[in-house]
Write an enzyme that holds these catalytic residues in place. Sequence first.
Site, PDB file in Angstrom:
ATOM      1  N   ASN A   1      39.465  -5.950  78.662  1.00 55.81           N
ATOM      2  CA  ASN A   1      40.507  -5.208  78.165  1.00 55.81           C
ATOM      3  C   ASN A   1      41.507  -5.810  78.489  1.00 55.81           C
ATOM      4  OD1 ASN A   1      38.674  -2.156  79.284  1.00 55.81           O
ATOM      5  ND2 ASN A   1      38.533  -3.119  77.264  1.00 55.81           N
TER       6      ASN A   1
ATOM      7  N   ASP B   1      33.592   5.583  77.050  1.00 51.88           N
ATOM      8  CA  ASP B   1      34.034   4.985  75.623  1.00 51.88           C
ATOM      9  C   ASP B   1      34.145   6.050  74.625  1.00 51.88           C
ATOM     10  OD1 ASP B   1      34.456   2.827  74.125  1.00 51.88           O
ATOM     11  OD2 ASP B   1      32.161   2.168  73.566  1.00 51.88           O
TER      12      ASP B   1
END
Length: 235
Positions: free
Chosen positions: A64, A16
């Site tokens: 996503n 991330d």
Amino acid sequence: MEENRIIPAHVSIIMDGNGRWAKQRGLERVSGHKEGRESVRACVSCAAKAGIKYLSLFAFSEENWKRPLKEVTALMNLLVESITAELGTFIENNIRVRVIGNIARLSPVVRSAISKAEENTAACTGMTLVIFLSYSGKWDIFQAARKMAADMAADPGREFTMEDFDNYLATAGIPDPDLIIRTSGEQRISNYLLWQAAYSEFYITDILWPDFREKELMDAIDEYSRRDRRYGKVK
Ligand code: FPP
């Protein structure tokens, strides 16, 4: 620390912070993903050398897909490019590649790159690199429950155990992660390995994924080595 180092069998990483890394430098988000790919290379090589049996990476979640099309396309292209470019290195280093997720949502180009990598490394016996793509923990549990329910209906006399349920998950045959690393300081599971993370150790670092390389991976393993894993028991 090296002498006391315990090498986990399965290390999993929630990568991330690529977007923030790029923003800090006034760059487009995709530049962060490109630099993140270098961290993937560094960690794969370092993990294989350290004797980790399974390294898994959360590369793209089901959620996503909701990102802007431009970013999704750039990420998919980067994945195909990376898997294709690294195939020779995987084979040379005896690394088996497995991709796990809701593959049906991926384009034929992505699916074909994945099949090629999986087929060509199927006989590799060193580290297994698991790439979670279009994956979510809830999706996995749901698809497993559906399959098990069908088998239960077909065979009403059979007893099904929790261990049997493991075999319906997309991760069947892969040991649960010993250590889950999350970069960029976020302290959540983000619909990742919900079932499999039951007793994983968590390591959260503020370092953004593009800055997470060999040293940072070894720091996480050293911290893991100091943990006392009790699995709910008294020692
Ligand atoms: C998270 O950062 C990163 C991703 C969603 C993608 C990770 C993909 C790669 C590093 C590409 C290469 C991967 C492989 C397996 C070859 P973010 O975009 O969520 O960052 P932010 O939270 O700062 O916005």
